[in-house]
Design an enzyme around this catalytic site. Structure first.
Site, short mmCIF file in Angstrom:
data_model
loop_
_atom_site.label_atom_id
_atom_site.label_comp_id
_atom_site.label_asym_id
_atom_site.label_seq_id
_atom_site.Cartn_x
_atom_site.Cartn_y
_atom_site.Cartn_z
N TYR A 281 66.11 38.13 17.95
CA TYR A 281 66.04 37.84 19.41
C TYR A 281 64.58 38.49 19.84
O TYR A 281 64.48 39.49 19.70
CB TYR A 281 67.19 38.12 20.10
CG TYR A 281 67.04 38.19 21.64
CD1 TYR A 281 67.81 36.99 22.32
CD2 TYR A 281 66.50 39.01 22.41
CE1 TYR A 281 67.50 36.70 23.57
CE2 TYR A 281 66.21 38.64 23.98
CZ TYR A 281 66.84 37.62 24.52
OH TYR A 281 66.68 37.38 25.83
N GLU B 151 61.97 33.18 26.40
CA GLU B 151 63.03 33.70 25.56
C GLU B 151 63.00 32.89 24.49
O GLU B 151 63.18 31.61 24.37
CB GLU B 151 64.31 33.48 26.28
CG GLU B 151 65.41 34.03 25.50
CD GLU B 151 66.86 34.00 26.04
OE1 GLU B 151 67.02 32.97 26.64
OE2 GLU B 151 67.34 35.10 26.42
#
Ligand code: ADP
Ligand code: MG
Length: 399
Positions: free
Chosen positions: A119, A207
């Protein structure tokens, strides 16, 4: 402003970031050609909506069933089948709310052999006034859950704008993600390029979830969620072109035409307020008395009668609105202007729900007189507390 994943990946590619090959399509007919061009042997059919959680989402129509908005296809026939099932169907994810979002575009992408999902995100951190990186080894899943259950698995740091991104930032990310050797070098390069893209395009949030390590040991951005700072959009006409208004709330689009600060919410009490702080206090007090606001609306300081009329029409057009609270503390804004705008709007569209008006400040007597003279069925209120109780009672059918 938000954009679709495939558009975000095209932006990242411009900055030399590693993304998969893919093609956006708008109809099932285009699926075959896109799949052929990519060549396979593995394809991914990805619903393009402005919301995350697509993989774990569910379609409303049974044909696409429980399989989610991101599906791996092993043949061109499968690509075609999934495309037919997804297009026009409504996808419900944790981020769309119950109503879901209709899928009108798909991204057909090369399937990757995934070794590990990581992530990485970036955002403007208001507390430090700097661009922050957030990284975690726990990619591919709900990062909010990771933050809640195992916060130690998330690393956050920000970049001083005076120096910009430095090699040590890249090394910090590589270390946090447990990357060594050539992969660590790739991570350093990735961090530099992401920061460059973020600043150059005035992004607000970026993101990558997941950022993957492929089986052949390279990094790749497998998902991309990007939003841009609306106040800087005038500098980026190429980004403005990516806007997809079918993804936006109709009421918010209408409000943006009049330069109104309006955000649609899920409740039943429509609010018209001047000043963002007072608008937030108004939402809070409605909740305090047990109801939910239908919107945030700051008509601003120097709103014209026309703007107020437009605002009132937007509120009344919302079928969820069971009552309206006008709360004006006239400083620069004059109470009589508000009163005239409200009356003009009611004359144009009618008033089917209770309306509580609390006016205070500049030209308050004039404003109240205008409302009294109009003969409208308005419930007057003395202060914010009184106003909130009255509108809550009114939507509950009381007096
Ligand atoms: P969302 O976050 O909206 O669910 P993602 O793009 O992250 O959508 O896709 C969900 C999951 O699907 C990923 O975590 C990954 O496991 C898989 N996936 C997505 N794109 C690909 C791809 N090109 N190749 C292989 N798997 C993929
Ligand atoms: Mg994702």
């Amino acid at each position: 402003m938000n954009i679709h994943e495939y558009q975000g990946k095209a932006v990242l590619k411009e900055f030399g970031l590693p993304v998969s090959r893919g093609k956006a399509i708008f109809s099932a007919d285009e699926a075959e050609a896109a799949a052929q061009e990519l060549g396979g042997p593995l394809w991914v059919v990805k619903s393009q909506i402005h919301a995350g959680g697509r993989g774990k989402g569910k379609f409303k129509e049974a044909a696409a069933g429980e399989k989610g908005g991101v599906r791996l296809a092993k043949s061109i026939d499968e690509v075609k089948e999934f495309a037919r099932q997804m297009l026009g169907n409504t996808l419900v994810t944790v981020q769309t709310g119950e109503a879901g979002k209709q899928v009108n575009r798909l991204y057909i992408e090369d399937g990757s052999d995934i070794d590990t999902e990581l992530y990485l995100s970036m955002l403007v951190d208001r507390a430090t006034g700097q661009v922050a990186f957030v990284v975690s080894t726990e990619g591919g899943m709900d990062i909010e859950q990771v933050a809640h259950d195992t916060p130690e698995k998330i690393l956050t740091f920000s970049v001083d704008p005076a120096t910009g991104v430095m090699p040590h930032h890249g090394r910090t990310v590589a270390k946090a993600l447990g990357l060594k050797g050539a992969l660590a070098k790739e991570a350093e390069d990735l961090v530099t390029k992401l920061y460059t893209a973020f600043i150059a395009k005035d992004m607000e949030m970026l993101e990558i979830n997941p950022l993957i390590i492929t089986k052949d040991q390279h990094l790749k951005c497998l998902d991309a969620k990007i939003s841009f700072d609306g106040n800087a959009l005038y500098r980026h006409p190429e980004i403005q072109e990516l806007r997809d208004i079918t993804e936006e709330d109709e009421k918010e689009i209408e409000a943006s035409k009049y330069d109104l600060a309006y955000i649609a919410l899920d409740g039943t009490i429509g609010c018209m307020v001047n000043g963002a702080g007072l608008a937030m206090a108004t939402l809070d007090i409605i909740k305090l008395y047990g109801e939910e606001p239908a919107n945030f609306l700051d008509v601003g300081g120097g709103a014209s009668e026309e703007k107020v009329t437009a605002a009132f029409k937007i509120i009344t057009a919302d079928p969820n609105v069971k009552g309206i609270l006008v709360n004006i503390f006239g400083g620069i804004m004059k109470c009589d202007v508000i009163a005239r705008g409200v009356i003009a709007a009611v004359k144009a569209v009618g008033l089917q729900v209770p309306l509580v008006v609390r006016l205070e400040g500049t030209n308050v007597e004039e404003g109240k007189q205008i409302i009294r003279d109009s003969g409208l069925n308005v419930i007057p209120a003395d202060d914010l507390d009184d106003a909130a109780q009255k509108i809550v009672n009114a939507v509950r059918g009381g007096k």
